[in-house]
Enzyme design. Structure first.
Site, mmCIF file in Angstrom:
data_model
loop_
_atom_site.group_PDB
_atom_site.id
_atom_site.type_symbol
_atom_site.label_atom_id
_atom_site.label_comp_id
_atom_site.label_asym_id
_atom_site.label_seq_id
_atom_site.Cartn_x
_atom_site.Cartn_y
_atom_site.Cartn_z
ATOM 1 N N GLY A 165 0.977 -1.336 -0.162
ATOM 2 C CA GLY A 165 0.133 0.083 -0.060
ATOM 3 C C GLY A 165 0.835 1.275 -0.050
ATOM 4 O O GLY A 165 2.152 1.147 0.125
ATOM 5 N N SER A 212 2.537 4.910 1.075
ATOM 6 C CA SER A 212 3.143 5.177 2.326
ATOM 7 C C SER A 212 2.186 6.383 3.140
ATOM 8 O O SER A 212 1.278 6.862 2.509
ATOM 9 C CB SER A 212 4.284 6.346 1.962
ATOM 10 O OG SER A 212 5.081 6.839 3.116
ATOM 11 N N GLY A 213 2.053 5.724 4.451
ATOM 12 C CA GLY A 213 0.781 6.233 5.211
ATOM 13 C C GLY A 213 -0.231 5.559 5.273
ATOM 14 O O GLY A 213 -1.074 6.180 5.951
ATOM 15 N N SER A 260 6.195 -1.988 -2.021
ATOM 16 C CA SER A 260 6.125 -2.729 -3.113
ATOM 17 C C SER A 260 5.240 -2.184 -4.285
ATOM 18 O O SER A 260 4.211 -2.932 -4.641
ATOM 19 C CB SER A 260 6.048 -4.218 -2.780
ATOM 20 O OG SER A 260 4.876 -4.201 -1.928
#
EC number: 2.7.1.25
Length: 200
Positions: free
Chosen positions: A33, A35-36, A107
């Site tokens: 997913g 970042s954050g 990823s």
């Protein structure tokens, strides 16, 4: 260049023997997913939940791995691919040791995630899409990375000037934008129970 004169040495204890001893199978839960989106927080919350149920896991976290094993890699597409390749191989070793592995890596490329899946046996790789819109991730911005990316202080940042390819057929999608970490953990636990991946 690949090294020559290398011969695989079989272990005296098999993966299957370790799984029998543990009373549960070993496999990878691959969290992907933006970042954050909450990958690391969710991975560690799940690990704690399973630990309290006497189930051994190990979390491989993107930032932590870049402090050691992958500290020589940057964030170009090529380096991102190598980052995931190495993590795939490490994850396979953990699975061979009988562990449940929970990985938390952006990823961003489907091809790289597929390659990890292909080095593992059937039912040893479960892609978990930690879904959260980029708008929400940018509002959260827990590390201040989106702000830096918008200011051109960071190059090749996923979602800004580098693509993120959403999973097409993840094993499970967890919507961290609209549910709590606790709810997300229970959703994953239910998934694991339904597939007999945990027994408690």
């Amino acid at each position: 260049m690949a090294a020559n004169n290398i011969v695989w040495h079989d272990a005296s204890i098999s993966k299957e023997e370790r799984q029998v001893r543990n009373s549960y199978p070993s496999y990878v839960l691959w969290f992907t997913g933006l970042s954050g989106s909450g990958k690391s927080t969710l991975a560690n919350a799940l690990a704690r939940y399973l630990y309290e149920s006497s189930i051994q896991t190990y979390v491989l976290d993107g930032d932590n791995i870049r402090h050691g094993l992958n500290k020589d890699l940057g964030f170009t597409d090529q380096d991102r691919k190598e980052n995931i390749r190495r993590i795939g191989e490490v994850s396979k070793l953990f699975v061979d040791s009988g562990q449940i592995v929970i990985t938390a890596f952006i990823s961003p490329f489907r091809e790289d995630r597929q390659q990890v899946k292909e080095i593992l046996a059937e039912n040893e790789f479960f892609e978990v899409y930690v879904k959260c819109s980029i708008d929400e991730c940018e509002i959260r911005d827990p590390k201040g990375l989106y702000k830096k990316a918008r200011n051109n202080e960071i190059k090749h940042f996923t979602g800004i000037d580098s693509p993120y390819e959403e999973p097409e057929t993840p094993a499970i999608t967890v919507d961290t934008e609209h549910q709590t970490i606790e709810q997300s953990v229970l959703q994953i636990v239910q998934f694991l129970r339904e597939r007999n991946l945990i027994l408690s």
